[in-house]
Design a protein around this motif. Structure first.
Motif, PDB file in Angstrom:
ATOM      1  N   THR A   1       0.810  -1.211   0.000  1.00 24.22           N
ATOM      2  CA  THR A   1       0.000   0.000   0.000  1.00 24.22           C
ATOM      3  C   THR A   1       0.850   1.271   0.000  1.00 24.22           C
ATOM      4  O   THR A   1       0.450   2.279  -0.572  1.00 24.22           O
ATOM      5  CB  THR A   1      -0.911   0.004   1.236  1.00 24.22           C
ATOM      6  OG1 THR A   1      -0.110  -0.146   2.428  1.00 24.22           O
ATOM      7  CG2 THR A   1      -1.916  -1.145   1.166  1.00 24.22           C
ATOM      8  N   ARG A   2       1.985   1.229   0.650  1.00 21.17           N
ATOM      9  CA  ARG A   2       2.871   2.395   0.690  1.00 21.17           C
ATOM     10  C   ARG A   2       4.302   1.917   0.546  1.00 21.17           C
ATOM     11  O   ARG A   2       4.696   0.896   1.117  1.00 21.17           O
ATOM     12  CB  ARG A   2       2.712   3.175   1.997  1.00 21.17           C
ATOM     13  CG  ARG A   2       1.334   3.799   2.183  1.00 21.17           C
ATOM     14  CD  ARG A   2       1.243   4.542   3.505  1.00 21.17           C
ATOM     15  NE  ARG A   2      -0.091   5.108   3.718  1.00 21.17           N
ATOM     16  CZ  ARG A   2      -0.467   5.745   4.840  1.00 21.17           C
ATOM     17  NH1 ARG A   2       0.395   5.886   5.827  1.00 21.17           N
ATOM     18  NH2 ARG A   2      -1.687   6.218   4.942  1.00 21.17           N
ATOM     19  N   LEU A   3       5.080   2.691  -0.208  1.00 20.83           N
ATOM     20  CA  LEU A   3       6.473   2.322  -0.454  1.00 20.83           C
ATOM     21  C   LEU A   3       7.314   3.575  -0.615  1.00 20.83           C
ATOM     22  O   LEU A   3       6.932   4.498  -1.339  1.00 20.83           O
ATOM     23  CB  LEU A   3       6.585   1.448  -1.709  1.00 20.83           C
ATOM     24  CG  LEU A   3       8.005   1.043  -2.135  1.00 20.83           C
ATOM     25  CD1 LEU A   3       8.688   0.231  -1.064  1.00 20.83           C
ATOM     26  CD2 LEU A   3       7.958   0.285  -3.458  1.00 20.83           C
ATOM     27  N   ARG A   4       8.424   3.595   0.067  1.00 20.64           N
ATOM     28  CA  ARG A   4       9.388   4.692  -0.049  1.00 20.64           C
ATOM     29  C   ARG A   4      10.746   4.096  -0.390  1.00 20.64           C
ATOM     30  O   ARG A   4      11.216   3.173   0.287  1.00 20.64           O
ATOM     31  CB  ARG A   4       9.490   5.481   1.259  1.00 20.64           C
ATOM     32  CG  ARG A   4      10.468   6.647   1.196  1.00 20.64           C
ATOM     33  CD  ARG A   4      10.585   7.331   2.544  1.00 20.64           C
ATOM     34  NE  ARG A   4      11.521   8.447   2.503  1.00 20.64           N
ATOM     35  CZ  ARG A   4      11.919   9.136   3.569  1.00 20.64           C
ATOM     36  NH1 ARG A   4      11.424   8.820   4.767  1.00 20.64           N
ATOM     37  NH2 ARG A   4      12.772  10.121   3.436  1.00 20.64           N
ATOM     38  N   VAL A   5      11.363   4.602  -1.444  1.00 22.31           N
ATOM     39  CA  VAL A   5      12.629   4.056  -1.935  1.00 22.31           C
ATOM     40  C   VAL A   5      13.699   5.136  -1.895  1.00 22.31           C
ATOM     41  O   VAL A   5      13.463   6.270  -2.338  1.00 22.31           O
ATOM     42  CB  VAL A   5      12.486   3.506  -3.369  1.00 22.31           C
ATOM     43  CG1 VAL A   5      13.818   2.946  -3.862  1.00 22.31           C
ATOM     44  CG2 VAL A   5      11.402   2.434  -3.421  1.00 22.31           C
ATOM     45  N   GLN A   6      14.863   4.781  -1.370  1.00 19.55           N
ATOM     46  CA  GLN A   6      16.026   5.665  -1.356  1.00 19.55           C
ATOM     47  C   GLN A   6      17.243   4.890  -1.840  1.00 19.55           C
ATOM     48  O   GLN A   6      17.447   3.736  -1.455  1.00 19.55           O
ATOM     49  CB  GLN A   6      16.287   6.209   0.058  1.00 19.55           C
ATOM     50  CG  GLN A   6      15.229   7.175   0.558  1.00 19.55           C
ATOM     51  CD  GLN A   6      15.529   7.684   1.952  1.00 19.55           C
ATOM     52  OE1 GLN A   6      16.016   6.935   2.806  1.00 19.55           O
ATOM     53  NE2 GLN A   6      15.250   8.944   2.202  1.00 19.55           N
ATOM     54  N   ILE A   7      18.037   5.546  -2.685  1.00 17.95           N
ATOM     55  CA  ILE A   7      19.238   4.930  -3.244  1.00 17.95           C
ATOM     56  C   ILE A   7      20.455   5.696  -2.762  1.00 17.95           C
ATOM     57  O   ILE A   7      20.518   6.926  -2.895  1.00 17.95           O
ATOM     58  CB  ILE A   7      19.190   4.911  -4.785  1.00 17.95           C
ATOM     59  CG1 ILE A   7      18.005   4.055  -5.258  1.00 17.95           C
ATOM     60  CG2 ILE A   7      20.493   4.378  -5.364  1.00 17.95           C
ATOM     61  CD1 ILE A   7      17.861   4.006  -6.758  1.00 17.95           C
ATOM     62  N   ASP A   8      21.416   4.978  -2.202  1.00 18.92           N
ATOM     63  CA  ASP A   8      22.648   5.568  -1.686  1.00 18.92           C
ATOM     64  C   ASP A   8      23.816   5.078  -2.532  1.00 18.92           C
ATOM     65  O   ASP A   8      24.057   3.869  -2.630  1.00 18.92           O
ATOM     66  CB  ASP A   8      22.848   5.175  -0.221  1.00 18.92           C
ATOM     67  CG  ASP A   8      24.076   5.840   0.394  1.00 18.92           C
ATOM     68  OD1 ASP A   8      24.668   6.724  -0.255  1.00 18.92           O
ATOM     69  OD2 ASP A   8      24.447   5.474   1.528  1.00 18.92           O
ATOM     70  N   THR A   9      24.524   6.017  -3.148  1.00 21.43           N
ATOM     71  CA  THR A   9      25.668   5.673  -4.000  1.00 21.43           C
ATOM     72  C   THR A   9      26.968   6.254  -3.452  1.00 21.43           C
ATOM     73  O   THR A   9      27.934   6.393  -4.193  1.00 21.43           O
ATOM     74  CB  THR A   9      25.436   6.201  -5.431  1.00 21.43           C
ATOM     75  OG1 THR A   9      25.239   7.634  -5.398  1.00 21.43           O
ATOM     76  CG2 THR A   9      24.221   5.549  -6.059  1.00 21.43           C
ATOM     77  N   SER A  10      26.992   6.597  -2.155  1.00 23.86           N
ATOM     78  CA  SER A  10      28.181   7.234  -1.590  1.00 23.86           C
ATOM     79  C   SER A  10      29.334   6.252  -1.409  1.00 23.86           C
ATOM     80  O   SER A  10      30.497   6.646  -1.436  1.00 23.86           O
ATOM     81  CB  SER A  10      27.846   7.876  -0.243  1.00 23.86           C
ATOM     82  OG  SER A  10      27.335   6.906   0.671  1.00 23.86           O
ATOM     83  N   ALA A  11      29.037   4.971  -1.204  1.00 22.38           N
ATOM     84  CA  ALA A  11      30.091   3.983  -1.014  1.00 22.38           C
ATOM     85  C   ALA A  11      30.666   3.554  -2.352  1.00 22.38           C
ATOM     86  O   ALA A  11      29.994   3.594  -3.386  1.00 22.38           O
ATOM     87  CB  ALA A  11      29.558   2.770  -0.243  1.00 22.38           C
ATOM     88  N   GLN A  12      31.914   3.125  -2.310  1.00 24.04           N
ATOM     89  CA  GLN A  12      32.586   2.675  -3.519  1.00 24.04           C
ATOM     90  C   GLN A  12      32.153   1.245  -3.856  1.00 24.04           C
ATOM     91  O   GLN A  12      32.073   0.377  -2.988  1.00 24.04           O
ATOM     92  CB  GLN A  12      34.111   2.715  -3.323  1.00 24.04           C
ATOM     93  CG  GLN A  12      34.662   4.128  -3.158  1.00 24.04           C
ATOM     94  CD  GLN A  12      34.591   4.919  -4.442  1.00 24.04           C
ATOM     95  OE1 GLN A  12      34.662   4.357  -5.526  1.00 24.04           O
ATOM     96  NE2 GLN A  12      34.483   6.227  -4.327  1.00 24.04           N
TER      97      GLN A  12
END
Length: 224
Positions: A124-135
């Motif tokens: 019903t609800r979804l929140r997506v975050q992408i982290d590209t700070s790591a190598q």
């Protein structure tokens, strides 16, 4: 490039610290066992104070150790002051395609994964975050809620598979970065919509519960 240089410098500092610490420990043990190995065997001092280590500080080796220790100490202090430099999250992911490299916006990936996940009837609800700070690592964090009466474990499995497939359709990291998915269930909210029939039923397990009555009579023609 700045991040690569900082990582190389940090590893060099670590190697230097380990090397100096190991050499110092060995020198302390050797000097304790045999003081004359590093210093001067000064018998009057030994007679008056016991075992004594006398070291000359006017030699080239002594000055070299002093300067090396000062440089290493300043290097450690500089590293502590500057801290660990981490790259801010990038605004895109470099994707490899048959025709060349393409930069895929991080926001586009997040929106695409969110829409793909919310297409599931039990999500019903979804929140997506992408982290590209790591190598060499792309972390996809998904916080989701399920409809009442559904299995959150089954929903998480379907959601993970849908997100993995959708990410592969949108981007293929060109630098060989591994993509990791971190799912966080935040509770139940809402009810199943019109697509409730698309939700797979929970797996049924057959358990023996004993004989069921009434039991059919034996077929005619049996032995008497």
């Amino acid at each position: 490039m700045a991040s690569i240089r900082h990582r190389v410098a940090s590893r060099m500092l670590l190697v230097a610290n380990l090397s100096v610490a190991s050499a110092s420990a060995a020198a302390v043990v050797a000097a304790f066992v045999r003081p004359a190995f590093f210093g001067v065997d000064f018998e009057p001092a030994n007679a008056a104070f016991g075992r004594v280590l006398l070291v000359r500080l006017d030699t080239g080796v002594a000055w070299g150790l002093f300067l090396g220790g000062a440089v290493l100490l300043a290097w450690n202090l500089l590293w502590l002051v500057r801290g660990d430099e981490r790259l801010p999250p990038g605004n895109w992911v470099v994707s490899d395609t048959p025709s060349g490299l393409v930069r895929v916006a991080r926001e586009a990936l997040e929106n695409g994964l969110r829409l793909a996940g919310e297409a599931l009837p039990e999500i019903t609800r979804l929140r997506v975050q992408i982290d590209t700070s790591a190598q060499k690592r792309i972390l996809v964090t998904a916080q989701f809620q399920c409809a009442e009466g559904t299995s959150n474990l089954s929903a998480s499995q379907r959601l993970r598979q849908v997100m993995v497939d959708r990410f592969g359709e949108m981007a293929r990291p060109a630098d060989g970065s591994r993509v990791e998915f971190d799912l966080e269930f935040q509770g139940f909210a809402g009810r199943l919509g019109k697509k409730a029939g698309d939700v797979p039923p929970p797996a049924e397990t057959d358990h023996f519960t004993g004989p069921k009555y009434p039991i059919d009579d034996e077929p005619s023609g049996g032995s008497s």
